[in-house]
Write a protein that holds these residues in place. Structure first.
Motif, PDB file in Angstrom:
ATOM      1  N   ASP A   1      40.022  46.161  51.565  1.00 18.54           N
ATOM      2  CA  ASP A   1      41.410  46.043  51.101  1.00 18.54           C
ATOM      3  C   ASP A   1      41.592  44.701  50.374  1.00 18.54           C
ATOM      4  O   ASP A   1      41.599  43.638  51.011  1.00 18.54           O
ATOM      5  CB  ASP A   1      42.342  46.142  52.323  1.00 18.54           C
ATOM      6  N   ILE A   2      41.729  44.767  49.060  1.00 16.68           N
ATOM      7  CA  ILE A   2      41.803  43.533  48.262  1.00 16.68           C
ATOM      8  C   ILE A   2      43.049  42.720  48.634  1.00 16.68           C
ATOM      9  O   ILE A   2      43.020  41.484  48.623  1.00 16.68           O
ATOM     10  CB  ILE A   2      41.797  43.866  46.747  1.00 16.68           C
TER      11      ILE A   2
ATOM     12  N   PRO B   1      32.078  46.448  42.254  1.00 16.67           N
ATOM     13  CA  PRO B   1      32.937  45.715  41.311  1.00 16.67           C
ATOM     14  C   PRO B   1      33.075  44.222  41.599  1.00 16.67           C
ATOM     15  O   PRO B   1      33.935  43.572  41.009  1.00 16.67           O
ATOM     16  CB  PRO B   1      34.306  46.406  41.438  1.00 16.67           C
ATOM     17  N   ALA B   2      32.212  43.648  42.468  1.00 12.70           N
ATOM     18  CA  ALA B   2      32.360  42.236  42.863  1.00 12.70           C
ATOM     19  C   ALA B   2      32.528  41.302  41.654  1.00 12.70           C
ATOM     20  O   ALA B   2      33.388  40.415  41.664  1.00 12.70           O
ATOM     21  CB  ALA B   2      31.157  41.806  43.700  1.00 12.70           C
ATOM     22  N   ALA B   3      31.725  41.522  40.598  1.00 15.24           N
ATOM     23  CA  ALA B   3      31.783  40.620  39.439  1.00 15.24           C
ATOM     24  C   ALA B   3      33.068  40.806  38.628  1.00 15.24           C
ATOM     25  O   ALA B   3      33.390  39.982  37.766  1.00 15.24           O
ATOM     26  CB  ALA B   3      30.562  40.824  38.551  1.00 15.24           C
TER      27      ALA B   3
ATOM     28  N   PHE C   1      37.946  33.718  41.597  1.00 13.63           N
ATOM     29  CA  PHE C   1      38.239  34.760  42.586  1.00 13.63           C
ATOM     30  C   PHE C   1      39.759  34.892  42.763  1.00 13.63           C
ATOM     31  O   PHE C   1      40.276  36.006  42.879  1.00 13.63           O
ATOM     32  CB  PHE C   1      37.528  34.452  43.912  1.00 13.63           C
ATOM     33  N   ALA C   2      40.467  33.753  42.706  1.00 13.36           N
ATOM     34  CA  ALA C   2      41.940  33.815  42.794  1.00 13.36           C
ATOM     35  C   ALA C   2      42.480  34.590  41.587  1.00 13.36           C
ATOM     36  O   ALA C   2      43.362  35.456  41.711  1.00 13.36           O
ATOM     37  CB  ALA C   2      42.530  32.410  42.831  1.00 13.36           C
TER      38      ALA C   2
ATOM     39  N   ALA D   1      44.743  39.396  39.054  1.00 10.88           N
ATOM     40  CA  ALA D   1      44.629  40.403  37.995  1.00 10.88           C
ATOM     41  C   ALA D   1      44.684  41.812  38.590  1.00 10.88           C
ATOM     42  O   ALA D   1      45.320  42.708  38.027  1.00 10.88           O
ATOM     43  CB  ALA D   1      43.335  40.196  37.220  1.00 10.88           C
ATOM     44  N   PHE D   2      44.031  42.004  39.761  1.00 12.96           N
ATOM     45  CA  PHE D   2      44.071  43.339  40.394  1.00 12.96           C
ATOM     46  C   PHE D   2      45.513  43.683  40.751  1.00 12.96           C
ATOM     47  O   PHE D   2      45.990  44.775  40.449  1.00 12.96           O
ATOM     48  CB  PHE D   2      43.182  43.378  41.644  1.00 12.96           C
ATOM     49  N   ALA D   3      46.242  42.712  41.352  1.00 10.22           N
ATOM     50  CA  ALA D   3      47.627  42.974  41.769  1.00 10.22           C
ATOM     51  C   ALA D   3      48.516  43.238  40.551  1.00 10.22           C
ATOM     52  O   ALA D   3      49.439  44.051  40.597  1.00 10.22           O
ATOM     53  CB  ALA D   3      48.167  41.799  42.571  1.00 10.22           C
TER      54      ALA D   3
END
Ligand code: COA
Length: 264
Positions: A69-70, A137-139, A246-247, A252-254
């Motif tokens: 869960d991101i 998708p880590a990168a 990473f932040a 960006a995902f949110a």
């Protein structure tokens, strides 16, 4: 009640102990309670002689598991205690999957990404729909894939394919994933459950002690490794998870946009 949470359903049907990741609105992304539910369910399946094979699947049609869960990553970073507890639950879940003496199978439909692939790779076998979407998708997030995750992917697909998966961070369909060795079987989506049930029935008719012996020997043989500097790998991974990138990946995902990475 076998499961401590509704987000993981456990049910026994004939020789199969089903473990269903049940968070379909989030494409079965693994929340903290879901990781914590895996060991007690496996304990139950392990003790029940009727269960010969354990099969993991995702609820709904869209995903096996879309990853960890991101949205939980920020909460984890805010408290060392939460982070330590989550890490412990996460490690326990994967290690119990691996050491369960009964065969564990991941039945994969739809997305199987990041932490979802980690779950699948800690199972003994993976059977997927040809249309499944598998990847790391880590990168794309700016995080390092876990040590055990890289080890698993390397063992399954070899260094060249492992690097392609990790560097491109792209999704591979079931047919491609089978050709790389990531999957045991890729079958038409409409046949996935029938095929898996029948494959499990074949295994369930074989001698459980013989299967458990093979599993134990393979686990021991997989331990043969040279000198590994794990501390170095963990320091590099920490550098990733402390990074501005990473932040940016989480933001960006949110915000449903492409991240802009700076390498720091
Ligand atoms: N963690 C948290 N939430 C997740 C998630 C994850 N790993 N994967 C999907 N979701 C959520 C989405 O945020 C969305 O929630 P919302 O409806 O509240 O906005 C919901 O699940 C549906 O996902 P959505 O992105 O709208 O579906 P899609 O079909 O457009 O895209 C994916 C599917 C899998 C490509 C996309 O969700 C994705 O990239 N997920 C993250 C994958 C990832 O990086 N996994 C590794 C994490 S370790």
């Amino acid at each position: 009640m076998i499961s401590p949470t509704e987000r993981v359903i456990a049910e026994i049907d004939g020789p199969i102990g089903w473990m269903v990741m049940n968070n379909p609105a989030k494409l079965n992304a693994m929340s903290a309670d879901m990781w914590a539910a895996i060991p007690p369910i496996l304990d139950h399946f392990e003790k029940d002689p009727a269960v010969r094979i354990v099969v993991l699947k995702g609820a709904g049609e869209k995903a096996f598991i879309s990853g960890a869960d991101i949205n939980r990553f920020d909460e984890r970073k805010a408290s060392a205690e939460t982070e330590a507890r989550d890490n412990e639950n996460f490690r326990n879940a994967l290690s119990r999957l691996e050491t369960c003496p009964k065969p564990t199978i991941a039945m994969i439909r739809g997305y199987c990404l990041g932490g979802g692939l980690l779950v699948a790779m800690h199972c003994d076998m993976r059977i997927a729909a040809e249309t499944a979407r598998l990847g790391i998708p880590a990168a794309k997030l700016g995080i390092a894939y876990t040590f055990s995750g890289v080890q698993k992917v390397l063992d399954l697909v070899g260094p060249s394919n492992a690097k392609e998966m990790l560097f491109t961070a792209r999704q591979f369909n079931g047919t491609e994933a089978q050709a790389m060795g990531l999957l045991n079987r890729a079958v038409p989506e409409s046949e996935l459950e029938t095929f898996t049930r029948s494959y499990c029935t074949t295994m369930a008719e074989n001698a459980p002690l013989s299967i458990a012996a093979s599993k134990a020997v393979i686990a021991e043989l997989m331990k043969l490794r040279g000198d590994i500097d794990r501390a170095k790998c963990e320091a590099i991974a920490k550098h990733c998870s402390d990074s501005a990138d990473f932040a940016e990946g989480r933001r960006a995902f949110a915000e449903k946009r492409k991240p802009v990475f700076q390498g720091k």
